[in-house]
Design an enzyme around this catalytic site. Structure first.
Site, PDB file in Angstrom:
ATOM      1  CG  HIS A 133      47.356  10.445 -10.500  1.00  0.00           C
ATOM      2  ND1 HIS A 133      48.636   9.916 -10.485  1.00  0.00           N
ATOM      3  CD2 HIS A 133      47.372  11.443 -11.445  1.00  0.00           C
ATOM      4  CE1 HIS A 133      49.384  10.558 -11.364  1.00  0.00           C
ATOM      5  NE2 HIS A 133      48.645  11.475 -11.964  1.00  0.00           N
ATOM      6  CG  HIS A 204      50.311  15.723 -10.532  1.00  0.00           C
ATOM      7  ND1 HIS A 204      50.411  16.557 -11.626  1.00  0.00           N
ATOM      8  CD2 HIS A 204      50.065  14.488 -11.034  1.00  0.00           C
ATOM      9  CE1 HIS A 204      50.224  15.860 -12.733  1.00  0.00           C
ATOM     10  NE2 HIS A 204      50.021  14.595 -12.394  1.00  0.00           N
ATOM     11  CD  GLU A 340      53.407  13.416 -12.053  1.00  0.00           C
ATOM     12  OE1 GLU A 340      52.658  12.513 -11.614  1.00  0.00           O
ATOM     13  OE2 GLU A 340      53.376  13.801 -13.243  1.00  0.00           O
TER      14      GLU A 340
END
Length: 376
Positions: A133, A204, A340
Site C-alpha cells: 500500500h 480500503h 478493493e
C-alpha cells in the site's frame, strides 16, 4: 480581580455550552473531533455528504478516509456499514487502513523492487519483506487538500513528490467522491506525472452490512470472476492465474463468506483466509456489477462497479480484537470485508498483467462505485 474572574468564568461557560451543543452527524460523529493541525501545517477535518434520501457519508481528509456510511436497512433503520474511529487521534495513533485512499501503489510489490525504462527502484518494505500500500508513509497517512462542492461532492487532492517512498515522478493526484441520489458512492481517481512512474489507487473501506461490526461470516459474497491470482506464504502473487472452479475461491454464485473460509485449502492457509485478487469477468466495464455483498440480517446490499481488471477481497483476517472503533465497538477477527478495485498485485514485476505504468502527458483514471440498496 473578582470581576475579571467572573468574566473569565462566563467566557469558559459560553465556550463549553457551544461545544456541548455541537450537532453530531447521523452516525454520531462530532466534526470537532476531527479537526487538528499536523506538523506540516495542514489541517484535518470531517466532511459530510448527504443525498436526497438522507443517506450520509462522512470523510476525513486525513488519508482520504471514509469514516462512516449511513444507509437504510430493510426496516428503514439507518445503519453505519463501515469500520472506523470516532476521532482523528485514533486514526493517527492506531495505524490502520480503515476507509483509506491507498496510493501510490495499492497492494504488494515483491520485495519492494521494480524496474522501469531500465531504472531500478527500491521501495520501503513494510509487509513480509514486500512493499504494501505504498509503504509505511503511503497516502493513507497523508493530509489531502479538500474542497466540498455542495452537499454531495468532495474533491481531495494530494501532491506526491518525486522520490516520496522512493517512487519516481512528481504526481498530482485527485480523488472525487460523489454521493448520488441512487445511494451510490462514485469514487474517481485521477493522476498526472512528470516522470515515468507506477500508479494503482483504491479505497480500503472495511464493510460490515450488519451494522454491528461483529462478524462477516453470514454475509453473502458474489464475485464475477472465473479466475484469481494465487499467493505464497508471504501474501505475494506467484504470477499464476488459476480457475476458481471447484475451489473455496469460487464466488460466482452468492456464498456465505464464512462457509468455506477455514477449509484445508492451500490458498486459504497462505492468506489466513480470503486476502486475494480476483480476475474480473467484467474486464473494465464500469456499467456491470463486478462484486456484491449482502447482509441477510439487515437486507442491505452493496454492489461494486469498476473500470479496473481486478478486485482484492480481504476478509479482515488480521483484525484481532485489540482495536475499538466508533461507539466503543471492538473489531474482532473477520469483522468485515474489504472490496478493493485495482490493478493486480505486483503488476510492475509481471509485464504480462495489466500495466500500472503512467507516463508524462498521460492521465491515470480509475473508478469505483459502491452502490447500496435493500433486499426485503
Amino acid at each position: 480581580m473578582k470581576k475579571i474572574f467572573i468574566y473569565t468564568l462566563f467566557a469558559l461557560l459560553v465556550v463549553g455550552c457551544k461545544d456541548s451543543q455541537e450537532k453530531p452527524t447521523e452516525s454520531g460523529l462530532l466534526g470537532s473531533n476531527f479537526h487538528s493541525i499536523r506538523e506540516n501545517g495542514k489541517e484535518t477535518n470531517l466532511y459530510v455528504l448527504r443525498n436526497a434520501n438522507n443517506m450520509e457519508v462522512c470523510v476525513t481528509n486525513f488519508g482520504g478516509r471514509i469514516v462512516s456510511i449511513m444507509v437504510p436497512d430493510k426496516d428503514g433503520k439507518m445503519q453505519d456499514v463501515v469500520l472506523g474511529f470516532d476521532c482523528i487521534e485514533d486514526y493517527i495513533n492506531k495505524p490502520t487502513d480503515f476507509g483509506a485512499t491507498i496510493g501510490r501503489y495499492a497492494n504488494r510489490i515483491n520485495k519492494g523492487k521494480f524496474s522501469l525504462d531500465g531504472q531500478d527502484y527500491q521501495l520501503p518494505t513494510n509487509n513480509y519483506g514486500h512493499c504494501l500500500h505504498g509503504g509505511p508513509k503511503g497516502y493513507q497517512y497523508q493530509v489531502f487538500d479538500a474542497k466540498q462542492n455542495g452537499p454531495q461532492e468532495l474533491v481531495l487532492t494530494y501532491f506526491s513528490k518525486d522520490g516520496e517512498e522512493n517512487f519516481p515522478g512528481n504526481l498530482h493526484c485527485k480523488v472525487v467522491m460523489t454521493l448520488t441520489d441512487d445511494n451510490a458512492i462514485d469514487i474517481r481517481y485521477e493522476a498526472e506525472t512528470d516522470k515515468p512512474t507506477i500508479v494503482n489507487m483504491t479505497n480500503h473501506s472495511y464493510f460490515n452490512l450488519d451494522g454491528d461490526a461483529r462478524s462477516n461470516s453470514e454475509h453473502l459474497l458474489t464475485v464475477k470472476a472465473d479466475d484469481y491470482t494465487p499467493v505464497d506464504e508471504t501474501f505475494m502473487t506467484t504470477g499464476e492465474v488459476v480457475p476458481v472452479e471447484n475451489t473455496p475461491m469460487d464466488f460466482r454464485r452468492a456464498t456465505l463468506v464464512g462457509e468455506r473460509i477455514d477449509e484445508a485449502f492451500t490458498q486459504l492457509r497462505n492468506g489466513g483466509g480470503y486476502d486475494h485478487n480476483w480476475v474480473l469477468n467484467t474486464k473494465g466495464d464500469v456499467t456491470q456489477v463486478c462484486a456484491s455483498l449482502e447482509s441477510p440480517k439487515t437486507g442491505i446490499v452493496l454492489d461494486v462497479y469498476t473500470n479496473e481488471p481486478g478486485i482484492q477481497v480481504y476478509a479482515g483476517n488480521f483484525l484481532d480484537g485489540t482495536l475499538k472503533g466508533k461507539k466503543g465497538i471492538t473489531y474482532n477477527k473477520r469483522a468485515s470485508v474489504c472490496l478493493e478495485t485495482q490493478k493486480y498485485p505486483d503488476t510492475p514485476n509481471k509485464p504480462e498483467w495489466p500495466s500500472a505504468v503512467l507516463r508524462p502527458g498521460e492521465k491515470y483514471m480509475s473508478q469505483c462505485i459502491f452502490k447500496f440498496s435493500v433486499r426485503r
